[in-house]
Design a protein around this motif. Structure first.
Motif, PDB file in Angstrom:
ATOM      1  N   ALA A 184      70.185  -1.352  86.314  1.00 37.54           N
ATOM      2  CA  ALA A 184      70.175  -0.954  84.907  1.00 37.54           C
ATOM      3  C   ALA A 184      68.931  -0.129  84.620  1.00 37.54           C
ATOM      4  O   ALA A 184      67.813  -0.522  84.945  1.00 37.54           O
ATOM      5  CB  ALA A 184      70.215  -2.194  84.015  1.00 37.54           C
ATOM      6  N   GLY A 185      69.120   1.046  84.034  1.00 36.54           N
ATOM      7  CA  GLY A 185      68.002   1.900  83.669  1.00 36.54           C
ATOM      8  C   GLY A 185      67.451   2.756  84.790  1.00 36.54           C
ATOM      9  O   GLY A 185      66.659   3.671  84.549  1.00 36.54           O
ATOM     10  N   ARG A 186      67.852   2.487  86.047  1.00 37.75           N
ATOM     11  CA  ARG A 186      67.315   3.265  87.175  1.00 37.75           C
ATOM     12  C   ARG A 186      67.813   4.706  87.104  1.00 37.75           C
ATOM     13  O   ARG A 186      68.947   4.987  86.721  1.00 37.75           O
ATOM     14  CB  ARG A 186      67.751   2.646  88.506  1.00 37.75           C
ATOM     15  N   GLU A 187      66.937   5.620  87.489  1.00 36.84           N
ATOM     16  CA  GLU A 187      67.305   7.032  87.477  1.00 36.84           C
ATOM     17  C   GLU A 187      66.456   7.787  88.490  1.00 36.84           C
ATOM     18  O   GLU A 187      65.394   7.320  88.909  1.00 36.84           O
ATOM     19  CB  GLU A 187      67.123   7.625  86.083  1.00 36.84           C
ATOM     20  N   PHE A 188      66.923   8.952  88.902  1.00 44.06           N
ATOM     21  CA  PHE A 188      66.171   9.811  89.783  1.00 44.06           C
ATOM     22  C   PHE A 188      65.060  10.498  88.990  1.00 44.06           C
ATOM     23  O   PHE A 188      65.175  10.675  87.780  1.00 44.06           O
ATOM     24  CB  PHE A 188      67.082  10.881  90.415  1.00 44.06           C
ATOM     25  N   GLU A 189      63.999  10.883  89.674  1.00 43.14           N
ATOM     26  CA  GLU A 189      62.916  11.574  88.980  1.00 43.14           C
ATOM     27  C   GLU A 189      63.345  12.954  88.514  1.00 43.14           C
ATOM     28  O   GLU A 189      62.848  13.465  87.509  1.00 43.14           O
ATOM     29  CB  GLU A 189      61.686  11.678  89.890  1.00 43.14           C
ATOM     30  N   GLN A 190      64.255  13.567  89.239  1.00 45.71           N
ATOM     31  CA  GLN A 190      64.795  14.860  88.846  1.00 45.71           C
ATOM     32  C   GLN A 190      66.291  14.742  88.622  1.00 45.71           C
ATOM     33  O   GLN A 190      66.983  14.057  89.366  1.00 45.71           O
ATOM     34  CB  GLN A 190      64.548  15.917  89.924  1.00 45.71           C
ATOM     35  N   GLY A 191      66.780  15.410  87.594  1.00 47.13           N
ATOM     36  CA  GLY A 191      68.202  15.363  87.305  1.00 47.13           C
ATOM     37  C   GLY A 191      69.013  16.213  88.256  1.00 47.13           C
ATOM     38  O   GLY A 191      68.520  17.197  88.810  1.00 47.13           O
ATOM     39  N   GLY A 192      70.260  15.805  88.455  1.00 52.13           N
ATOM     40  CA  GLY A 192      71.170  16.593  89.263  1.00 52.13           C
ATOM     41  C   GLY A 192      71.906  17.619  88.418  1.00 52.13           C
ATOM     42  O   GLY A 192      71.702  17.721  87.203  1.00 52.13           O
ATOM     43  N   GLU A 193      72.746  18.387  89.054  1.00 52.44           N
ATOM     44  CA  GLU A 193      73.548  19.391  88.367  1.00 52.44           C
ATOM     45  C   GLU A 193      75.021  19.136  88.655  1.00 52.44           C
ATOM     46  O   GLU A 193      75.396  18.844  89.790  1.00 52.44           O
ATOM     47  CB  GLU A 193      73.155  20.800  88.810  1.00 52.44           C
ATOM     48  N   HIS A 194      75.808  19.228  87.620  1.00 47.77           N
ATOM     49  CA  HIS A 194      77.253  19.039  87.755  1.00 47.77           C
ATOM     50  C   HIS A 194      77.906  19.636  86.513  1.00 47.77           C
ATOM     51  O   HIS A 194      77.323  19.613  85.419  1.00 47.77           O
ATOM     52  CB  HIS A 194      77.591  17.556  87.863  1.00 47.77           C
ATOM     53  N   GLU A 195      79.096  20.150  86.667  1.00 42.46           N
ATOM     54  CA  GLU A 195      79.762  20.810  85.542  1.00 42.46           C
ATOM     55  C   GLU A 195      79.974  19.875  84.362  1.00 42.46           C
ATOM     56  O   GLU A 195      80.032  20.330  83.213  1.00 42.46           O
ATOM     57  CB  GLU A 195      81.108  21.402  85.994  1.00 42.46           C
ATOM     58  N   VAL A 196      80.047  18.572  84.608  1.00 45.33           N
ATOM     59  CA  VAL A 196      80.247  17.639  83.493  1.00 45.33           C
ATOM     60  C   VAL A 196      79.070  17.694  82.524  1.00 45.33           C
ATOM     61  O   VAL A 196      79.236  17.475  81.318  1.00 45.33           O
ATOM     62  CB  VAL A 196      80.465  16.200  84.016  1.00 45.33           C
ATOM     63  N   LEU A 197      77.887  18.013  83.023  1.00 45.82           N
ATOM     64  CA  LEU A 197      76.701  18.082  82.172  1.00 45.82           C
ATOM     65  C   LEU A 197      76.702  19.324  81.284  1.00 45.82           C
ATOM     66  O   LEU A 197      75.889  19.429  80.360  1.00 45.82           O
ATOM     67  CB  LEU A 197      75.441  18.060  83.031  1.00 45.82           C
ATOM     68  N   ASP A 198      77.599  20.249  81.550  1.00 46.75           N
ATOM     69  CA  ASP A 198      77.714  21.460  80.735  1.00 46.75           C
ATOM     70  C   ASP A 198      78.772  21.323  79.642  1.00 46.75           C
ATOM     71  O   ASP A 198      79.076  22.296  78.942  1.00 46.75           O
ATOM     72  CB  ASP A 198      78.066  22.663  81.625  1.00 46.75           C
ATOM     73  N   SER A 199      79.321  20.133  79.490  1.00 42.90           N
ATOM     74  CA  SER A 199      80.350  19.928  78.471  1.00 42.90           C
ATOM     75  C   SER A 199      79.830  20.295  77.082  1.00 42.90           C
ATOM     76  O   SER A 199      78.711  19.901  76.714  1.00 42.90           O
ATOM     77  CB  SER A 199      80.815  18.467  78.469  1.00 42.90           C
ATOM     78  N   PRO A 200      80.601  21.033  76.291  1.00 45.70           N
ATOM     79  CA  PRO A 200      80.167  21.367  74.923  1.00 45.70           C
ATOM     80  C   PRO A 200      79.964  20.143  74.046  1.00 45.70           C
ATOM     81  O   PRO A 200      79.272  20.218  73.031  1.00 45.70           O
ATOM     82  CB  PRO A 200      81.304  22.262  74.400  1.00 45.70           C
ATOM     83  N   ALA A 201      80.536  19.004  74.442  1.00 47.25           N
ATOM     84  CA  ALA A 201      80.365  17.787  73.642  1.00 47.25           C
ATOM     85  C   ALA A 201      78.904  17.382  73.543  1.00 47.25           C
ATOM     86  O   ALA A 201      78.484  16.778  72.548  1.00 47.25           O
ATOM     87  CB  ALA A 201      81.183  16.645  74.248  1.00 47.25           C
ATOM     88  N   PHE A 202      78.102  17.726  74.549  1.00 48.36           N
ATOM     89  CA  PHE A 202      76.679  17.390  74.510  1.00 48.36           C
ATOM     90  C   PHE A 202      75.956  18.144  73.391  1.00 48.36           C
ATOM     91  O   PHE A 202      74.894  17.716  72.943  1.00 48.36           O
ATOM     92  CB  PHE A 202      76.016  17.700  75.848  1.00 48.36           C
TER      93      PHE A 202
END
Length: 483
Positions: A184-202
């Motif tokens: 829970a709460g764990r994350e990478f120091e740098q974010g990845g890239e994926h088309e889902v992150l480009d969703s206009p909903a954001f």
């Protein structure tokens, strides 16, 4: 060029009221428009004041606009429950706890309920029980979907000799450690890239704007609790035209995780809004809903679907990383959501089907139903049974709460069980010991009319939260794929 400096009295002179909005406007303009002239900056502030709604989606000026937009009082609706709930089918009733049935009974009293079913792995949850399936009329219940929105099973089958799991155990162990992180709460120091992150909903939904960067840093990670990534052996005894994998034994990768912090935040936020909007008895407050015509309902539906897409993206990243380490493309991938809501046809009408801890089992729809750390999982094919609203269990289901398991199961007993079944466990805790779960064979026997098993998966090397892993520095900056 001198940096922009504004005075509070200059902003108030535009018509801004006394209050936090003046200092917020000053901070925003001096930070983001520091090289603009004072005249230009004041013109921008004047435009925001005149039409704040036009700037609500602006990444910078939204901070000012949101202070100016008057919050409209939330209309509240007093809802009356049915005196007698709609009848529903229970599968495996002999080993489902009373509280889960009581919760399902309450859900069937909702005025928006159309049909329901309880799966054999059912146990108590918040609002709708885990293993509960509920069809509603044009309404979506955030806690009917659950906190871990779009929690997902994903199985990749490889044409690799299963003996390698024993012969090269160190290689597979290292691969699991290097390909994801848990907790829970764990994350990478740098974010990845994926088309889902480009969703206009954001950009379109204020809540999601706050979650995008964290979602990027958690991309390809896994949760805590019963979430896992594991290597094992798939056994297919008979050919099946839908699965389309020849009979035999195969090395396989199975993962179970959901939408991480994003899904939990969405669930909590919209459940609170629903509870504020609908006045329900205390016993039913966690079943508060939105109609799909309401602004909040439309927003939640978009956010829920984005969380589901994000959960899939996390699995895609993990499987692609491990497939690359194996140097093989999978022969077949089988995957399915639970903790989700779908628009489906049921008995001639469109309904919203909530499957909280339940697997879609429409006619010939493939899915995965796992057992436990040591018990086999099943590749299943749905039979499209309307009596279960085309659903099946999502696992074996707990028979002990986590606290009871921690108090009653010893590490010695867990180690002996792991050795008995030839399973190497990386991480995990006593709360996830196989003794805490129902017998998967009993669960599968209770739903023979709902699904057909077309293959089995036997865990061999299992990675869960709590294991020792290397320090995480970064995730791949590009979406992993096959080359």
């Amino acid at each position: 060029m001198a940096k922009l400096q504004l005075k509070a009295k200059e902003i108030r002179a535009l018509g801004y009221d006394e209050g936090p909005v003046v200092s917020i406007a000053m901070q925003v303009m001096e930070k983001h428009y520091k090289h603009a002239s004072k005249e230009v900056a004041l013109d921008i502030l004047k435009s925001v004041l005149q039409s704040p709604n036009d700037f609500a989606a602006n990444d910078v000026l939204c901070k000012i606009a949101n202070e100016l937009i008057e919050e409209q009082p939330v209309p509240r609706f007093e809802e009356v429950l049915r005196e007698a709930g709609i009848p529903y089918n229970v599968f495996g009733v002999s080993f489902i706890e009373e509280l889960a049935i009581k919760q399902m009974n309450g859900a069937m009293q909702l005025p928006v309920a159309v049909a329901g079913a309880l799966m054999p792995d059912a146990h108590a949850g918040y609002g709708l029980p885990i293993g509960g399936v509920l069809a509603t009329d044009n309404a979506v219940i955030p806690y009917g979907v659950g906190v871990d929105i779009g929690c997902r099973m994903c199985l990749s089958i490889f044409d690799i000799d299963v003996k390698e799991l024993t012969q090269k155990q160190q290689f597979f162990t290292k691969a699991l450690h290097e390909s994801t992180l848990f907790g829970a709460g764990r994350e990478f120091e740098q974010g990845g890239e994926h088309e889902v992150l480009d969703s206009p909903a954001f950009k379109d939904i204020a809540l999601l704007r706050q979650l995008q960067s964290k979602a990027a840093r958690q991309l390809g990670s896994s949760g805590s609790g019963n979430h896992f990534v594991e290597f094992g052996e798939v056994v297919i005894e008979e050919a099946d035209s839908v699965l389309a994998v020849p009979p035999g034994k195969y090395l396989a990768l199975l993962s179970h995780s959901g939408s991480r912090g994003m899904g939990a935040t969405i669930a909590t936020h919209y459940t609170q809004l629903a509870r504020e909007k609908r006045l329900l008895p205390s016993s039913a407050q966690n079943l508060a809903w939105f109609t799909l015509n309401e602004e909040e309902g439309i927003e939640y539906w978009i956010a829920m679907n984005l969380a589901g897409d994000y959960a899939k993206a996390c699995h895609d990243v993990i499987h692609a990383k491990l497939a690359r380490q194996l140097g093989r493309k999978p022969l077949r991938t089988v995957e399915n959501h639970h903790n989700f809501a779908w628009k489906e046809m049921h008995e001639g009408r469109e309904v919203v089907v909530h499957r909280k801890g339940a697997t879609p089992a429409g006619k010939d729809v493939l899915g995965i139903i796992p057992g436990s750390v040591t018990a086999p999982g099943f590749i299943v094919k749905g039979l499209g049974q309307q009596a279960a609203i085309c659903s099946a269990s999502h696992g074996a289901g707990r028979k002990m709460s986590r606290s009871v398991a921690m108090e009653s199961i010893t590490q010695h007993a867990l180690n002996a069980e792991l050795q008995k079944h030839g399973v190497k466990l990386l991480g995990g805790g006593l709360d996830e010991a196989p003794f805490a779960y129902k017998n998967i064979e009993d669960v599968m026997n209770a739903q023979k009319q709902l699904v057909t098993a077309v293959g089995r998966f036997y865990p061999r090397i299992v990675k869960m939260d709590g294991g020792t892993a290397r320090q995480w520095k970064k995730s791949n900056r590009k979406t992993p794929g096959f080359e």
